[in-house]
Design a protein around this motif. Sequence first.
Motif, mmCIF file in Angstrom:
data_model
loop_
_atom_site.group_PDB
_atom_site.id
_atom_site.type_symbol
_atom_site.label_atom_id
_atom_site.label_comp_id
_atom_site.label_asym_id
_atom_site.label_seq_id
_atom_site.Cartn_x
_atom_site.Cartn_y
_atom_site.Cartn_z
ATOM 1 N N GLU A 196 10.437 51.988 29.642
ATOM 2 C CA GLU A 196 9.960 50.836 30.412
ATOM 3 C C GLU A 196 9.672 51.257 31.854
ATOM 4 O O GLU A 196 10.528 51.832 32.510
ATOM 5 C CB GLU A 196 11.034 49.742 30.381
ATOM 6 C CG GLU A 196 10.617 48.450 31.023
ATOM 7 C CD GLU A 196 11.673 47.377 30.810
ATOM 8 O OE1 GLU A 196 11.662 46.743 29.744
ATOM 9 O OE2 GLU A 196 12.524 47.205 31.701
ATOM 10 N N ASN B 79 8.507 49.385 35.216
ATOM 11 C CA ASN B 79 8.269 48.095 35.873
ATOM 12 C C ASN B 79 8.118 46.953 34.870
ATOM 13 O O ASN B 79 7.267 46.086 35.001
ATOM 14 C CB ASN B 79 7.039 48.180 36.785
ATOM 15 C CG ASN B 79 7.241 49.178 37.897
ATOM 16 O OD1 ASN B 79 8.316 49.241 38.487
ATOM 17 N ND2 ASN B 79 6.222 49.964 38.186
ATOM 18 N N GLY B 80 8.957 46.971 33.849
ATOM 19 C CA GLY B 80 8.986 45.885 32.873
ATOM 20 C C GLY B 80 7.949 45.976 31.776
ATOM 21 O O GLY B 80 7.841 45.071 30.955
ATOM 22 N N SER B 81 7.176 47.070 31.726
ATOM 23 C CA SER B 81 6.101 47.165 30.740
ATOM 24 C C SER B 81 6.035 48.580 30.155
ATOM 25 O O SER B 81 6.894 49.415 30.418
ATOM 26 C CB SER B 81 4.775 46.793 31.408
ATOM 27 O OG SER B 81 3.770 46.634 30.431
ATOM 28 N N GLY C 179 19.615 46.615 31.196
ATOM 29 C CA GLY C 179 18.562 45.934 30.444
ATOM 30 C C GLY C 179 18.125 46.677 29.203
ATOM 31 O O GLY C 179 17.561 46.078 28.285
ATOM 32 N N SER D 296 12.659 44.385 28.075
ATOM 33 C CA SER D 296 11.398 43.680 28.363
ATOM 34 C C SER D 296 10.232 44.305 27.621
ATOM 35 O O SER D 296 9.436 43.611 26.990
ATOM 36 C CB SER D 296 11.104 43.676 29.863
ATOM 37 O OG SER D 296 12.047 42.915 30.556
ATOM 38 N N VAL D 297 10.121 45.630 27.693
ATOM 39 C CA VAL D 297 9.022 46.291 26.996
ATOM 40 C C VAL D 297 9.214 46.215 25.487
ATOM 41 O O VAL D 297 8.250 46.072 24.733
ATOM 42 C CB VAL D 297 8.807 47.749 27.477
ATOM 43 C CG1 VAL D 297 9.908 48.666 27.000
ATOM 44 C CG2 VAL D 297 7.450 48.267 27.040
ATOM 45 N N SER E 59 7.987 42.868 24.382
ATOM 46 C CA SER E 59 6.524 42.863 24.425
ATOM 47 C C SER E 59 5.942 43.601 23.222
ATOM 48 O O SER E 59 5.005 43.126 22.576
ATOM 49 C CB SER E 59 6.045 43.495 25.733
ATOM 50 O OG SER E 59 4.652 43.505 25.799
#
Length: 179
Positions: free
Chosen positions: A82, A84-86, A121, A125-126, A129
């Motif tokens: 990941e 920056n969250g992506s 985390g 997040s990724v 997605s």
Amino acid sequence: MKILAFAASNSTKSINKTLVTYAGEQLRELRSDVTVEVIDINDYELPLFSVDREEELGQPQLAHNFFNKIKESDGLIISFAEHNGSYTAAYKNLFDWASRIETKVFQGKPSLFLSTSPGQGGASSVLKSAETSAPFFGAEIKGTLSVPSFFDNFDSDANQLTNEDLKQKLHEALIALHG
């Protein structure tokens, strides 16, 4: 059964590559009829995708090589880093080129999606997605697992997960992948 495994990271010190390699080894221990090929996306590095570059270059051979690796497999294990969250730029770029060959990049393959990070985390997040979008791109998600605080939950010297709960969840996900 032939499994293709890779980290969606171009870091030479990728903890996601460590995790995906470990997962492949665990699957081989569970099922002697499985072979696992771990590839490095650095071997498929391409110019930054754009429509202009596609018009100029067509579909590069490295994109076809990556797409064909997926095609030749019976299933996938991918561990997402990941940024920056992506997605990492390296993975997203390779994926974009491959998706121009065929939108269904994952080609209906049963897939296990993993992620990890040094923080709490766990690159969740990724992972979320990827899990949400993957069916549109032809993945049959059989399981997902985020490993938080990698260095607290994985012993690099012993090459194993040390957290028993995470170890059990990975075991269950690998069984689901193999069917």
